[in-house]
Design a protein around this motif. Sequence first.
Motif, PDB file in Angstrom:
ATOM      1  N   LEU A 236       0.848  -1.120  -0.142  1.00 53.08           N
ATOM      2  CA  LEU A 236       0.223  -0.186   0.480  1.00 53.08           C
ATOM      3  C   LEU A 236       1.255   1.637   0.097  1.00 53.08           C
ATOM      4  N   PHE A 237       1.995   1.321   0.993  1.00 54.86           N
ATOM      5  CA  PHE A 237       2.861   2.592   0.978  1.00 54.86           C
ATOM      6  C   PHE A 237       4.482   1.551   0.803  1.00 54.86           C
ATOM      7  N   VAL A 238       4.736   2.431   0.399  1.00 56.79           N
ATOM      8  CA  VAL A 238       6.263   2.778   0.498  1.00 56.79           C
ATOM      9  C   VAL A 238       6.924   4.574   1.254  1.00 56.79           C
ATOM     10  N   ALA A 239       7.713   4.148   2.440  1.00 56.41           N
ATOM     11  CA  ALA A 239       8.851   5.356   2.563  1.00 56.41           C
ATOM     12  C   ALA A 239      10.414   4.706   1.890  1.00 56.41           C
ATOM     13  N   MET A 240      10.127   6.202   1.534  1.00 58.26           N
ATOM     14  CA  MET A 240      12.213   6.228   0.629  1.00 58.26           C
ATOM     15  C   MET A 240      12.579   6.666   0.995  1.00 58.26           C
ATOM     16  N   PHE A 241      13.392   5.759   1.717  1.00 60.14           N
ATOM     17  CA  PHE A 241      13.714   6.968   2.386  1.00 60.14           C
ATOM     18  C   PHE A 241      15.142   6.387   1.595  1.00 60.14           C
ATOM     19  N   LEU A 245      16.202   5.883  -8.238  1.00 62.38           N
ATOM     20  CA  LEU A 245      15.679   4.436  -9.042  1.00 62.38           C
ATOM     21  C   LEU A 245      15.830   2.913  -8.676  1.00 62.38           C
ATOM     22  N   ALA A 246      16.691   3.013  -9.421  1.00 64.93           N
ATOM     23  CA  ALA A 246      17.629   1.543  -9.874  1.00 64.93           C
ATOM     24  C   ALA A 246      16.453   0.717  -8.731  1.00 64.93           C
ATOM     25  N   ASP A 247      15.475   0.898  -7.564  1.00 59.44           N
ATOM     26  CA  ASP A 247      15.028   0.304  -6.303  1.00 59.44           C
ATOM     27  C   ASP A 247      13.863  -0.179  -7.212  1.00 59.44           C
ATOM     28  N   PHE A 248      13.438   0.626  -8.189  1.00 59.10           N
ATOM     29  CA  PHE A 248      12.422   0.262  -8.738  1.00 59.10           C
ATOM     30  C   PHE A 248      12.303   0.129  -9.835  1.00 59.10           C
TER      31      PHE A 248
END
Length: 310
Positions: A236-241, A245-248
Amino acid sequence: SVRVAVAWVTYATSCSAGLHRLAATLRGAGIPLTVLGLHTPWRGWGQRLRAYHDHVASLPADTLVVVSDGEDVLLAPGCGAADLAERWMVLRGTTGGAVLLAAESALWPDEGLADEYNKPHVRGWTGGVPDRVWVGPGSPMRHLNAGTMMGRAEDVAALLRRIYQDDCADDQLSLTLAYLRPDVYWMSAGAGPANDDGQPTPEALRGGGLASSSTGSLAVVPHARPLLALDFETDLFVAMFNKTLADFTLDRTAGQLTFERTKGRPCILHQSGRKVENRILEELAREFGLKYDAKGIERARELAGGTKAG
């Protein structure tokens, strides 16, 4: 698809480009947004909790409410109100919690709580027998982030009422302690029926009222569950600390993305932490064809030692 009223509330003392973008994406998805705090002096995170509580408590009890930060949050363009409701209902069934919050890789603001994330905790009770689970899962997203939450208005208001201390208290610490040391529970009728996919139906997930939500001590009763749970798998959520972009993996046509570490396809995107050397939310907005801060992205690349954007 699930038909249920979904509302969104945020807090900001002034307007910003990020807040305007959030409002535009929510308007496109048909989700009403309420902005609290505009043109008022900032007193602290607890002040924001109090404002959230007073507004959410005024909504119909069954309204599904998203409470989030403003300028650093984005709704993935491929998600709408029905997607949020369906994902929340599934997670409510699998996590046992009525109010869902994002999980993140970083631990903030008290790193001394790391050991508590690694201890087994009683998540709830079934027929009077405790369900003992590990708070720290295998997912790299294991720590609470206070920037986004979602639940029924009645339950969100009860949680905010319970954790509020004063206007200066740290909201993330207050929510973290409520998660790690739970003494707030909601009542469920039990397992209930399931649909053809084995998922609990909305009727099965619709619990009763809170168990003594305003008292200092709560009795443990059969089928009690903690009021608060985390979305470890970023469904549902992603906290992007510290994420890039390479993580997605992005599906620009569908307006969705996959977080490769969990394979979750989150709808609500939040860039937690510093936004100077890393502007992942702006980069995602650009990839989705939304308005973005080009100068901010260029500056972040320069600070990170990359090449200057052309």
